[in-house]
Design a protein around this motif. Structure first.
Motif, PDB file in Angstrom:
ATOM      1  N   GLU A   1       0.825  -1.208   0.000  1.00 32.23           N
ATOM      2  CA  GLU A   1       0.000   0.000   0.000  1.00 32.23           C
ATOM      3  C   GLU A   1       0.867   1.269   0.000  1.00 32.23           C
ATOM      4  OE1 GLU A   1      -2.060  -3.364   0.912  1.00 32.23           O
ATOM      5  OE2 GLU A   1      -0.725  -2.514   2.451  1.00 32.23           O
TER       6      GLU A   1
ATOM      7  N   GLU B   1       2.164   1.899  -3.444  1.00 30.09           N
ATOM      8  CA  GLU B   1       1.099   2.440  -4.299  1.00 30.09           C
ATOM      9  C   GLU B   1       0.940   3.944  -4.057  1.00 30.09           C
ATOM     10  OE1 GLU B   1      -0.552   1.171  -6.672  1.00 30.09           O
ATOM     11  OE2 GLU B   1      -0.651  -0.993  -6.443  1.00 30.09           O
ATOM     12  N   ALA B   2       0.974   4.340  -2.791  1.00 31.23           N
ATOM     13  CA  ALA B   2       0.841   5.767  -2.467  1.00 31.23           C
ATOM     14  C   ALA B   2       2.031   6.561  -2.992  1.00 31.23           C
ATOM     15  CB  ALA B   2       0.709   5.950  -0.949  1.00 31.23           C
TER      16      ALA B   2
ATOM     17  N   GLU C   1       1.601   7.025  -6.678  1.00 30.82           N
ATOM     18  CA  GLU C   1       0.596   8.043  -6.979  1.00 30.82           C
ATOM     19  C   GLU C   1       1.174   9.446  -6.778  1.00 30.82           C
ATOM     20  OE1 GLU C   1      -3.967   9.344  -5.770  1.00 30.82           O
ATOM     21  OE2 GLU C   1      -3.097   7.510  -4.931  1.00 30.82           O
TER      22      GLU C   1
ATOM     23  N   ALA D   1      -1.999   5.684   1.620  1.00 31.25           N
ATOM     24  CA  ALA D   1      -1.773   4.233   1.585  1.00 31.25           C
ATOM     25  C   ALA D   1      -2.933   3.480   2.232  1.00 31.25           C
ATOM     26  CB  ALA D   1      -0.459   3.898   2.293  1.00 31.25           C
ATOM     27  N   HIS D   2      -3.525   4.069   3.271  1.00 31.56           N
ATOM     28  CA  HIS D   2      -4.656   3.415   3.937  1.00 31.56           C
ATOM     29  C   HIS D   2      -5.795   3.153   2.965  1.00 31.56           C
ATOM     30  CE1 HIS D   2      -8.119   2.990   6.724  1.00 31.56           C
ATOM     31  NE2 HIS D   2      -7.212   2.483   7.548  1.00 31.56           N
TER      32      HIS D   2
ATOM     33  N   TYR E   1      -5.559   2.216  -0.027  1.00 29.95           N
ATOM     34  CA  TYR E   1      -5.253   1.079  -0.899  1.00 29.95           C
ATOM     35  C   TYR E   1      -5.493  -0.259  -0.201  1.00 29.95           C
ATOM     36  CZ  TYR E   1      -3.321   4.024  -4.568  1.00 29.95           C
ATOM     37  OH  TYR E   1      -3.176   4.932  -5.595  1.00 29.95           O
TER      38      TYR E   1
ATOM     39  N   ARG F   1      -9.130   6.394   2.040  1.00 34.38           N
ATOM     40  CA  ARG F   1      -7.982   7.224   2.375  1.00 34.38           C
ATOM     41  C   ARG F   1      -8.299   8.047   3.615  1.00 34.38           C
ATOM     42  NH1 ARG F   1      -8.420   7.176  -3.143  1.00 34.38           N
ATOM     43  NH2 ARG F   1      -6.568   6.512  -4.310  1.00 34.38           N
TER      44      ARG F   1
END
Length: 447
Positions: A10, A13-14, A17, A56-57, A59, A65
């Motif tokens: 996660e 991923e953040a 982004e 990240a949360h 994801y 989020r």
């Protein structure tokens, strides 16, 4: 909400982004401020730790989020989580304040010779300025004695204005005793900076390797605000009435970028070390606590509002300190007979550096033009917002190097203010805005 459920998947991923959007846009889209203390160092770039974790949360399967007000950042929560996941977390900004205060206290407590009646001897101040310049420019921290002797001895010969001899053993021994200088590869205790022949013989016989103490070297490399504060303290304390411009130019500290921050290294062993291979870079594994604090089960129980208020107070205090630095330099140069600044020639880059740093602090990473249509989403290589600090009142018309007459603008707004058809109207708006924001922040209100 459970921060402890977040994994590297996660977080990655953040980070991806954030890379796609750019730091400024990422923070705007998700309502986070720039990190006040802890930064995620990953892939050679810096990321705002709380914003990354909050995004990240989202994801996590079935999760949203988190907004900035829904959880608290800091060492015991966000930084601890990222360290547990084997990321490198580096500190900067207000986290450096304790080290800066300690460094300034040590400098204020230096014992210098004042017997000449011409003012304090410049041995230690010149040596420190040389070391600060090396730290700023990423030079090796520790040098063999013959290199130190040649460099510092030459500076003392060229810039000693109070009968200083080209003897670097005096200031090095004194700075070592004050806890500001590290000496290696020698036998026995370092003698005190007194006497003459004995001190010279000891350095000639031992040929120690040495340099500015590691924590201070790293702090002065990274933190432009600390660098500026130490520089101003040395000049005000020891160079009163003296022309220090040639000295500062030679050691690389006489330009308006002297207060700019340098990005911490991306991982262990990166960046400017001491050349021995025995120390990890800032933020590496060697810098992390032996035991990682556990992530609280309910971070939301902590006061996000209190954290936000503390960050605002810290920003206001830092802004006030920088303003006072600029104002002191302005008074000193006026008392020394400096003519009002009309162009770049003969300007004081240290005063300008303090003013620029204050304006960037006030802007909090955002263009200060209230009608800005969007600043670049990209960031500088140091991870800062792409902003240009400009004088609203032209210097040729009596403007000052002072935050109340300066503004932080994105490149587009800067071009409009300089060359646009509406520039006159915009300048009036910006001048009023700069004055209002200046007064408000110096009163302790960052909103």
């Amino acid at each position: 909400m459970a921060l402890r459920d977040i994994t590297r998947l996660e977080v990655d991923e953040a980070v991806a982004e954030c890379d796609r959007l750019g730091r400024a846009q990422f923070l705007r889209d998700y309502g986070f401020r720039r990190a006040q203390r802890y930064l995620l160092s990953y892939g050679g770039r810096l990321y705002d730790s709380k914003a990354i974790v909050g995004v990240a949360h989202g994801y996590l399967p079935g999760r949203e989020r988190l907004t900035a007000k829904e959880f608290v950042g800091g060492d015991a929560t966000v930084a601890a989580l990222l360290r547990r996941l084997d990321y490198t977390v580096v500190s900067g900004g207000p986290a450096d304040s304790d080290g800066a205060e300690e460094l300034l206290a040590r400098i204020a407590g230096l014992t210098v010779n004042r017997a000449s009646g011409r003012g304090p001897a410049l041995y230690q101040p010149i040596t420190l300025l040389w070391a600060i310049g090396r730290a700023r420019h990423g030079a090796r921290r520790l040098l063999p004695w013959d290199e130190t002797q040649e460099a510092v001895g030459g500076l003392l010969a060229r810039h000693g204005q109070r009968n200083e001899r080209p003897r670097p053993d005096y200031p090095i021994a004194a700075l070592h005793r004050a806890g500001l200088w590290e000496l290696r590869d020698h036998e026995g205790a370092v003698p005190s900076a007194h006497g003459d022949a004995e001190l010279r013989r000891w350095f000639a016989a031992n040929q120690p390797t040495g340099g500015l103490a590691d924590p201070y070297h790293d702090l002065l490399r990274r933190s432009g605000e600390t660098r500026l504060a130490v520089l101003c303290t040395l000049l005000e304390t020891y160079f009163d009435g003296l022309d220090h411009r040639e000295l500062l130019t030679e050691v690389g500290l006489y330009d308006e970028g002297v207060a700019d921050d340098a990005p911490p290294p991306a991982g262990p062993g990166d960046g400017a070390g001491d050349g021995t291979g025995g120390e990890a870079g800032t933020g590496g594994a060697a810098d992390q606590p032996a035991a990682t604090p556990p992530v609280p089960a309910d971070p939301a129980a902590l006061s996000a509002a209190a954290e936000e208020a503390a960050a605002m107070r810290a920003r206001a205090a830092e802004y006030d300190r920088l303003c006072r630095m600029a104002e002191r330099r302005e008074r000193e140069r006026r008392q020394a007979g400096e003519a009002p600044r009309r162009d770049a020639t003969g300007s004081d880059p240290i005063r300008l550096a303090a003013a620029r740093k204050a304006v960037l602090k006030r802007s909090d990473g955002a263009c200060e033009n209230p009608t800005c249509t969007g600043q670049p989403a990209d960031v500088t290589t140091a991870g800062a917002a792409i902003l240009e600090v400009d004088h609203v009142v032209e210097l040729g018309l009596g403007g000052r190097d002072h935050p109340s007459q300066m503004i932080a603008l994105c490149p587009n707004c800067h071009a409009i203010k300089t060359r646009g058809r509406t520039r006159d109207a915009l300048r009036s708006v910006l001048l009023e805005l700069a004055r209002e924001r200046h007064v408000r922040l110096r009163s302790g209100n960052a909103n």
